[in-house]
Write an enzyme that holds these catalytic residues in place. Structure first.
Site, PDB file in Angstrom:
ATOM      1  N   ILE A  34      38.298 113.861  14.360  1.00 46.77           N
ATOM      2  CA  ILE A  34      36.858 113.655  14.143  1.00 46.77           C
ATOM      3  C   ILE A  34      36.612 112.160  14.004  1.00 46.77           C
ATOM      4  CG2 ILE A  34      34.897 114.148  12.639  1.00 46.77           C
ATOM      5  CD1 ILE A  34      36.364 116.759  11.860  1.00 46.77           C
ATOM      6  N   ASP A  35      35.897 111.590  14.980  1.00 46.87           N
ATOM      7  CA  ASP A  35      35.587 110.167  14.959  1.00 46.87           C
ATOM      8  C   ASP A  35      34.271 109.936  14.215  1.00 46.87           C
ATOM      9  OD1 ASP A  35      33.631 111.032  16.738  1.00 46.87           O
ATOM     10  OD2 ASP A  35      34.500 110.011  18.470  1.00 46.87           O
ATOM     11  N   SER A  36      33.784 108.703  14.230  1.00 44.65           N
ATOM     12  CA  SER A  36      32.564 108.367  13.482  1.00 44.65           C
ATOM     13  C   SER A  36      31.349 109.140  13.987  1.00 44.65           C
ATOM     14  CB  SER A  36      32.303 106.861  13.514  1.00 44.65           C
ATOM     15  OG  SER A  36      32.173 106.409  14.845  1.00 44.65           O
TER      16      SER A  36
END
Length: 94
Positions: A34-36
């Site tokens: 899960i990225d930004s």
């Protein structure tokens, strides 16, 4: 009633296909894939689930514990509703 951690874990499993066994309070979101942008999208889901409003100000949320503490703070400050209490099949208290 499930804890904030348990509710967040359920959301991660449901919406992000994360294996529940890999999620601990210390787990960084990056290790879950899960990225930004994914985290920002998750915050919208958390607003709906916990009946709170997320601040527009930047917040440093790196681990699951960071989000749990952030949501707990919002619920306390805004009087949000834990996921269980927000389900329509439950009568309101009182």
């Amino acid at each position: 009633m499930p804890s904030t951690f348990e509710q967040l874990r359920d959301i991660l499993v449901r919406d992000y296909s994360v294996d529940a066994d890999t999620i601990t309070l210390e787990t960084p979101f990056e290790s879950l894939g899960i990225d930004s942008l994914g985290l920002a999208e998750m915050l919208f889901t958390l607003e709906d689930e916990f009946k709170v409003t997320v601040s527009q100000d930047p917040v440093q949320l790196v681990t699951v514990a960071d989000v749990v503490a952030y949501i707990d703070g919002l619920v306390a400050a805004q009087g949000g509703i834990p996921m269980d209490a927000a389900k329509p099949d439950r009568a309101p208290p009182g």
